[in-house]
Motif scaffolding. Structure first.
Motif, PDB file in Angstrom:
ATOM      1  N   TRP A  12       4.756  10.979  -6.819  1.00  0.00           N
ATOM      2  CA  TRP A  12       5.667  10.737  -5.697  1.00  0.00           C
ATOM      3  C   TRP A  12       4.918   9.822  -4.733  1.00  0.00           C
ATOM      4  CZ3 TRP A  12       6.659  14.635  -1.173  1.00  0.00           C
ATOM      5  CH2 TRP A  12       7.535  14.052  -0.237  1.00  0.00           C
ATOM      6  N   SER A  13       5.514   8.656  -4.450  1.00  0.00           N
ATOM      7  CA  SER A  13       4.867   7.667  -3.586  1.00  0.00           C
ATOM      8  C   SER A  13       5.764   7.307  -2.409  1.00  0.00           C
ATOM      9  CB  SER A  13       4.554   6.383  -4.363  1.00  0.00           C
ATOM     10  OG  SER A  13       3.669   6.635  -5.420  1.00  0.00           O
ATOM     11  N   ILE A  14       5.114   7.042  -1.263  1.00  0.00           N
ATOM     12  CA  ILE A  14       5.807   6.470  -0.107  1.00  0.00           C
ATOM     13  C   ILE A  14       5.027   5.239   0.313  1.00  0.00           C
ATOM     14  CG2 ILE A  14       6.607   6.809   2.247  1.00  0.00           C
ATOM     15  CD1 ILE A  14       6.662   9.798   1.750  1.00  0.00           C
TER      16      ILE A  14
ATOM     17  N   THR B 143       0.850  -1.198   0.000  1.00  0.00           N
ATOM     18  CA  THR B 143       0.000   0.000   0.000  1.00  0.00           C
ATOM     19  C   THR B 143       0.877   1.237   0.000  1.00  0.00           C
ATOM     20  OG1 THR B 143      -0.097   0.062   2.410  1.00  0.00           O
ATOM     21  CG2 THR B 143      -1.775  -1.236   1.273  1.00  0.00           C
ATOM     22  N   ARG B 144       0.253   2.400  -0.315  1.00  0.00           N
ATOM     23  CA  ARG B 144       1.086   3.593  -0.422  1.00  0.00           C
ATOM     24  C   ARG B 144       0.275   4.867  -0.234  1.00  0.00           C
ATOM     25  NH1 ARG B 144       2.128   4.460  -6.981  1.00  0.00           N
ATOM     26  NH2 ARG B 144      -0.077   4.651  -7.559  1.00  0.00           N
ATOM     27  N   TRP B 145       1.006   5.868   0.162  1.00  0.00           N
ATOM     28  CA  TRP B 145       0.532   7.243  -0.001  1.00  0.00           C
ATOM     29  C   TRP B 145       1.192   7.763  -1.255  1.00  0.00           C
ATOM     30  CZ3 TRP B 145       3.804  11.421  -0.525  1.00  0.00           C
ATOM     31  CH2 TRP B 145       3.186  12.672  -0.635  1.00  0.00           C
ATOM     32  N   ASP B 146       0.426   8.511  -2.064  1.00  0.00           N
ATOM     33  CA  ASP B 146       1.028   9.156  -3.228  1.00  0.00           C
ATOM     34  C   ASP B 146       0.399  10.521  -3.438  1.00  0.00           C
ATOM     35  OD1 ASP B 146      -1.341   8.963  -4.971  1.00  0.00           O
ATOM     36  OD2 ASP B 146      -0.905   6.813  -5.022  1.00  0.00           O
ATOM     37  N   THR B 147       0.980  11.279  -4.339  1.00  0.00           N
ATOM     38  CA  THR B 147       0.542  12.670  -4.544  1.00  0.00           C
ATOM     39  C   THR B 147      -0.665  12.778  -5.467  1.00  0.00           C
ATOM     40  OG1 THR B 147       2.204  12.835  -6.298  1.00  0.00           O
ATOM     41  CG2 THR B 147       2.807  13.674  -4.115  1.00  0.00           C
ATOM     42  N   LYS B 148      -1.061  11.686  -6.132  1.00  0.00           N
ATOM     43  CA  LYS B 148      -2.189  11.676  -7.069  1.00  0.00           C
ATOM     44  C   LYS B 148      -1.976  12.607  -8.255  1.00  0.00           C
ATOM     45  CE  LYS B 148      -4.865   8.688  -5.010  1.00  0.00           C
ATOM     46  NZ  LYS B 148      -5.106   7.370  -5.643  1.00  0.00           N
ATOM     47  N   THR B 149      -0.805  13.091  -8.387  1.00  0.00           N
ATOM     48  CA  THR B 149      -0.456  13.935  -9.526  1.00  0.00           C
ATOM     49  C   THR B 149       1.055  13.853  -9.700  1.00  0.00           C
ATOM     50  OG1 THR B 149      -0.640  16.138 -10.507  1.00  0.00           O
ATOM     51  CG2 THR B 149      -0.163  16.039  -8.145  1.00  0.00           C
TER      52      THR B 149
ATOM     53  N   VAL C  94      15.997  12.513  16.339  1.00  0.00           N
ATOM     54  CA  VAL C  94      15.881  11.809  15.057  1.00  0.00           C
ATOM     55  C   VAL C  94      17.261  11.699  14.407  1.00  0.00           C
ATOM     56  CG1 VAL C  94      14.855  11.830  12.761  1.00  0.00           C
ATOM     57  CG2 VAL C  94      13.533  12.616  14.739  1.00  0.00           C
ATOM     58  N   MET C  95      17.606  10.485  13.935  1.00  0.00           N
ATOM     59  CA  MET C  95      18.925  10.254  13.354  1.00  0.00           C
ATOM     60  C   MET C  95      18.867   9.849  11.886  1.00  0.00           C
ATOM     61  SD  MET C  95      20.783   8.317  16.564  1.00  0.00           S
ATOM     62  CE  MET C  95      22.398   8.322  15.796  1.00  0.00           C
ATOM     63  N   SER C  96      17.792   9.180  11.450  1.00  0.00           N
ATOM     64  CA  SER C  96      17.720   8.779  10.044  1.00  0.00           C
ATOM     65  C   SER C  96      16.286   8.474   9.654  1.00  0.00           C
ATOM     66  CB  SER C  96      18.593   7.540   9.780  1.00  0.00           C
ATOM     67  OG  SER C  96      18.089   6.416  10.467  1.00  0.00           O
ATOM     68  N   LEU C  97      16.015   8.535   8.346  1.00  0.00           N
ATOM     69  CA  LEU C  97      14.713   8.127   7.837  1.00  0.00           C
ATOM     70  C   LEU C  97      14.889   7.401   6.510  1.00  0.00           C
ATOM     71  CD1 LEU C  97      13.027  11.178   6.185  1.00  0.00           C
ATOM     72  CD2 LEU C  97      14.886  11.554   7.775  1.00  0.00           C
ATOM     73  N   LEU C  98      13.977   6.476   6.252  1.00  0.00           N
ATOM     74  CA  LEU C  98      14.015   5.673   5.040  1.00  0.00           C
ATOM     75  C   LEU C  98      12.695   5.820   4.299  1.00  0.00           C
ATOM     76  CD1 LEU C  98      15.323   3.481   3.214  1.00  0.00           C
ATOM     77  CD2 LEU C  98      14.270   1.769   4.711  1.00  0.00           C
ATOM     78  N   LEU C  99      12.794   6.277   3.026  1.00  0.00           N
ATOM     79  CA  LEU C  99      11.626   6.357   2.149  1.00  0.00           C
ATOM     80  C   LEU C  99      11.678   5.156   1.226  1.00  0.00           C
ATOM     81  CD1 LEU C  99      11.854  10.145   1.119  1.00  0.00           C
ATOM     82  CD2 LEU C  99      10.562   9.145   2.998  1.00  0.00           C
ATOM     83  N   GLU C 100      10.672   4.274   1.334  1.00  0.00           N
ATOM     84  CA  GLU C 100      10.686   3.026   0.572  1.00  0.00           C
ATOM     85  C   GLU C 100       9.508   2.977  -0.379  1.00  0.00           C
ATOM     86  OE1 GLU C 100       9.574  -0.554  -0.759  1.00  0.00           O
ATOM     87  OE2 GLU C 100       8.703  -0.252   1.239  1.00  0.00           O
TER      88      GLU C 100
END
Length: 1017
Positions: A824-826, A731-737, A755-761
């Motif tokens: 753009w999707s996450i 599943t994902r969130w996306d910008t729909k455009t 906060v030390m790091s983040l991962l966009l997958e």
């Protein structure tokens, strides 16, 4: 001396030898003129340089081996009777020298525990070097001295090769050039034949000849059957079973069964032996007291080695002290053997207390036989020694004639000297020789000499491609490699070479079109393989060549892709690769999986880096390890190399480059570490005392944060925000455009977080990653910071490391790029960090730093357990015994059991916790600043009007500084013992136990210490 195996005179020792009929052994240089010889080479005037390891195993424990009293001596035969009668000490005060190579006006020497190569010049012609300069600086190493770089030969391709190292060296236009190689090989010594084929060997691996099928620059290539059946079995005539492998390596009569110390091999290339001796491989085996003569047969492109004699050796002796360790073809065309002539041949690591080998050594009293050495010449009944050369006195034009000499030593020496002269006036003569001389070996050397002078032309190559001798044709296609990608005028010739009748030419063509990146390389290689399916060598090598080429191309594509995405990272990785392959592979391995001990297969020298959480994790942790070192177990395992030394003396870029290489190799993939990152981490950890332990570094290993209390918001499609953190990668969130700059996704935490790091997958939508991004943070959600991270998206997994000094409550990711057809999707957003109140654990050194030493001493005297302290002292994770009481090798620190003035309980506590507080005069380091700004530090060894000599306290390496280059000197205030070596201790009680042990052994002598260490080593 030994009463069980007494040393014999050279004549008496020769009388114990069984030498094949027609040959005889002649002593040409012996003790007292040399001691502990391990190698011999000649300069262009026929003067012999002998490497003398005078401190090697002078007792059964190998104490003080790195003491800088070894040397390289020079010897001359002034009356041409074949015996060396003039002797000088060319280079003295060396630490176990292991490489020597005479050039034109200087001799290059390498020592133990360093990859540095120094130039030694005799400017007043008295036989003693009086000018010493750094020739090639490559850094320190520190593993067992039996397993360090050795050899250093100038091969026919004008490159210098040595064992172990993953690089080769070239001296071009007055500069040293270093080039990485895909592999290193060998152990002690290497050799090449007439066409440049290198033969390596490994005693630890019990393999007398390896990696000789093709040049190692093309990768490791081997063929089934390259050693005839039974080739590794040896046939000694002695019966002293001093074999590291124990009883499984000896027969019922105590004789050695297989090669176990093969070393110092050479291909005979002279002209004073019978014709069938030419090209034979001589392999000394010092444990078996023998020398193997091997026939090298070319079986349709496959080189096969076989024993020249049926169940016998070329030379074997019953004298237990006969220890042949090297061999060479001399200027007179004869074969020479270097006999170290001693009792123990194995280094102390293999003669440990309780070992099988130690028992045999003591039974025969072999440890008592030291300080001797012989160099023998092997004559045949037809031998008529050739004249001494005077090449150093000749012009390049005169040297050209020697390229057709019957003795391969003369051909190689002449080629080397012509290249070093760099006089291109000889090019016409070389071109003429390369295409018209009747001697194919002269044509071969002329071609390679042109290559060394950077004077090869397409016209000469075309003629060489059609040469009548396959050796010249093969060399020509190899020399043509730099042109194959760009010069289409050679294509027709390459096609003809691919149809050559000689398998060696076909194999070399396969290798060269691949390495030279010929545009039709795949087609040419496939045609050769298809047309020669019945040839075992071509069939056997083709898959290996393809795999090696694929690996090289994949690595290049990876680097090119990295360069496309992030040029800064790619360039850093390239620089880091050179450092890693030079300094790090000997412990961590070329594949990053940890290097296994060559002799103890179950022992790994250092932890793996491939897939390591410490490498792939946050840069905060790896940078600290590189800066300050690491001590103690890794993943509950103690490694043989022990303490990882701090690298903080190197600059920030050097540290960043090494970090980036290991973080982006062997399947690792992590964000860039910049020099600014290293500078910041260096500054924030400047109060650190000593090396880290892994438990202390846990603070810098961020944990995944609980997402259940996050509040999410976004510039687009707010209705599907929760799909970015639902734990479902589909599943994902996306910008729909489509992607446009300014789109954002934000997180609000329930409480401030570090906060030390983040991962966009976004693997399920692999192209929907942000084309660019910035990360801003805020405490209140209104006042946002400048970007704390920014970058360019390059794939479905984007790992972003942050350097935030304070906790934050809001985080916003802004998309800054354009993708006209893509959202753009996450699919999954993961954020890692630490709770804001969490603090790094204090090291044991920091816990005890402010304690009163007298109180600690009294506490240790009352509550400490000396036996428990002994366990800690001899635990390899603590590294104490490694320096103070090594099981083998030199003692690098004071003898703690000896009687020493001024040693009190308080002194012992302070010496451990604050080693620099009081430094005894004999262990004070001298700090030297040179006029060019270089700082050098070490123990003062000696001083004269011309030179100050310092000794590196860790390696024993000698450091020479010309007095004229010294700006000033002063006595250092920093101990050679690093602070913080107590950090692996778990608690205060362990510290008290260790101190109590030191109190107990102080002044009690070695026998008492031995009793305390029983069963602990």
């Amino acid at each position: 001396m030994s009463s069980k195996a007494p040393p014999l005179s050279p004549a008496e020792s020769i009388a114990t030898m069984k030498v094949q009929p027609g040959y005889r052994v002649v002593p040409v240089l012996t003790e007292p003129d040399i001691s502990e010889p391990v190698a011999a080479v000649w300069d262009g005037n026929g003067r012999m340089y002998v490497v003398e390891m005078r401190t090697y195993m002078q007792d059964i424990d190998g104490k003080n081996q790195l003491k800088p009293t070894s040397r390289v001596s020079r010897h001359e035969d002034t009356n041409d009777d074949g015996v060396y009668d003039k002797h000088t000490v060319f280079a003295d005060n060396l630490s176990l020298p292991r490489m020597v190579l005479p050039l034109l006006d200087r001799v290059i020497i390498g020592e133990t525990n360093t990859l540095d190569l120094k130039s030694y010049q005799d400017t007043d012609d008295d036989g003693v070097a009086d000018k010493v300069e750094m020739w090639c600086e490559r850094g320190r190493v520190g593993n067992n001295l039996e397993h360090q770089t050795s050899g250093l030969i100038w091969n026919i391709d004008n490159w210098l090769y040595a064992t172990y190292t993953h690089e080769r060296i070239r001296f071009t236009n007055g500069k040293v050039v270093r080039e990485p190689m895909p592999h290193g090989s060998g152990q002690w010594g290497l050799t090449h034949d007439d066409i440049g084929r290198i033969y390596y060997s490994t005693a630890g691996g019990e393999n007398p000849a390896m990696d000789f099928q093709r040049p190692i620059i093309y990768g490791k290539l081997a063929l089934k059957g390259e050693q005839a059946p039974g080739f590794r079995e040896v046939f000694p005539i002695d019966n002293v079973p001093d074999v590291q492998g124990g009883l499984k390596r000896v027969r019922d009569d105590n004789s050695l069964t297989v090669f176990t110390a093969c070393c110092g091999q050479s291909v005979y290339r002279g002209n004073q032996m019978p014709a069938d001796f030419n090209g034979d491989l001589l392999i000394p085996e010092p444990v078996g007291r023998l020398v193997r003569r091997a026939k090298a047969t070319n079986d349709q492109g496959r080189i096969v080695l076989s024993n020249a004699y049926d169940q016998a050796e070329f030379i074997a002796a019953t004298d237990p002290n006969f220890r042949p360790v090297n061999s060479a073809t001399g200027p007179d065309g004869c074969l020479y053997l270097v006999d170290m002539y001693r009792g123990i041949i194995q280094e102390g690591n293999w003669v440990r207390k309780g070992s099988y080998l130690r028992g045999v050594v003591q039974e025969y009293e072999l440890e008592k036989n030291v300080g001797r050495g012989r160099i023998f010449r092997i004559d045949h009944e037809t031998t008529r020694r050739g004249p001494q050369p005077r090449m150093l006195d000749e012009t390049p034009g005169q040297l050209v004639a020697h390229l057709s000499h019957a003795n391969g030593w003369w051909r190689s020496e002449a080629q080397k000297l012509i290249v070093l002269h760099g006089d291109r006036a000889v090019v016409p003569a070389l071109q003429e020789m390369a295409v018209s001389n009747s001697n194919p070996l002269a044509r071969l050397h002329a071609l390679w000499t042109l290559e060394g002078l950077d004077s090869v032309t397409a016209e000469v190559l075309k003629k060489a491609f059609a040469d009548a001798d396959w050796r010249v044709r093969s060399a020509a296609v190899r020399i043509a490699e730099p042109l194959l990608a760009v010069d289409r005028s050679l294509d027709a010739d390459v096609v003809l070479l691919s149809k050559d009748s000689q398998p060696d030419v076909l194999i070399q063509t396969m290798l060269s079109v691949g390495r030279g990146q010929h545009p039709a390389a795949d087609q040419i290689i496939n045609q050769i393989v298809s047309a020669n399916r019945d040839n075992e060598a071509i069939a056997g090598l083709s898959d290996q060549i393809a795999a090696n080429r694929a690996a090289a191309l994949a690595e290049q594509r990876k680097l090119d892709e990295m360069r496309r995405r992030n040029r800064e990272l790619a360039e850093s990785v390239e620089r880091g690769a050179k450092t890693y392959k030079t300094l790090c592979t000997e412990c961590h391995g070329p594949d990053g999986k940890g290097q296994h001990s060559p002799d103890l297969k179950d022992v790994v020298l250092a932890p793996p880096l491939a897939g390591s959480a410490r490498v792939r994790g946050h840069k905060e942790r790896l940078a600290r390890i590189l800066l300050h070192g690491l001590v103690g177990p890794v993943d509950e395992k103690t490694y043989a190399a022990g303490l990882m030394l701090p690298m903080g003396a190197h600059d920030d870029e050097w540290i960043a480059d090494v970090a980036n290489f290991v973080r982006n190799q062997w399947g690792n993939e992590s964000p860039i570490v910049s020099p600014a990152d290293v500078a910041r981490i260096r500054d924030t950890s400047k109060g650190r005392i000593g090396p880290w332990t892994l438990s202390e570094l846990e603070f810098y290993a961020p944990a995944e944060m609980d997402r259940s209390l996050w509040k999410l918001s976004a510039s687009h499609n707010s209705g599907s925000l929760s799909l970015a953190i639902d734990g479902n990668a589909k599943t994902r969130w996306d910008t729909k455009t489509v992607q446009k700059p300014g789109m954002w996704f934000a997180v609000e935490f329930a409480e401030p977080q570090r906060v030390m790091s983040l991962l966009l997958e976004s693997k399920a939508s692999p192209k929907d990653y942000p084309r660019g991004y910035t990360v801003e943070v805020s405490v209140d959600g209104k006042n946002w910071s400048a970007p704390v991270a920014k970058g360019t998206g390059d794939g479905p997994n984007i790992n972003i490391e942050l350097d935030l000094p304070d906790p934050i409550r809001h985080l916003r990711i802004t998309q800054t790029g354009k993708a006209p057809k893509l959202y753009w999707s996450i699919h999954e957003l993961t954020i890692q960090g630490k709770a804001p109140g969490e603090k790094p654990a204090e090291s044991m050194a920091q816990v005890l730093a402010d304690a009163d030493p007298s109180e600690l001493a009294a506490e240790a005297r009352e509550l400490g357990n000396a036996k428990a302290g002994a366990v800690l002292f001899f635990n390899s994770a603590m590294t104490c015994a490694n320096c103070h009481e090594p099981a083998s090798g030199p003692r690098l620190a004071p003898d703690l059991a000896a009687k020493r003035e001024g040693v009190s309980d308080r002194f012992l506590v302070e010496a451990v916790l604050h080693p620099s507080k009081e430094i005894r005069k004999e262990f004070a380091q001298e700090l030297v600043l040179t006029v060019d700004g270089t700082t050098v530090m070490g123990f003062k060894d000696s001083a004269s009007d011309d030179v100050l000599v310092l000794r590196d306290p860790a390696s024993g390496k000698l450091i020479e500084v010309a007095q004229d280059d010294i700006e000033f000197t002063k006595t250092g205030t920093v101990s050679a013992m690093p602070a913080g070596l107590v950090n692996p201790l778990s608690n205060r009680q362990q510290f008290l136990d260790l101190i109590r042990f030191l109190m107990e052994i102080d002044g009690r002598g070695s026998e008492f210490l031995k009793s305390m260490s029983e069963g602990l080593r």
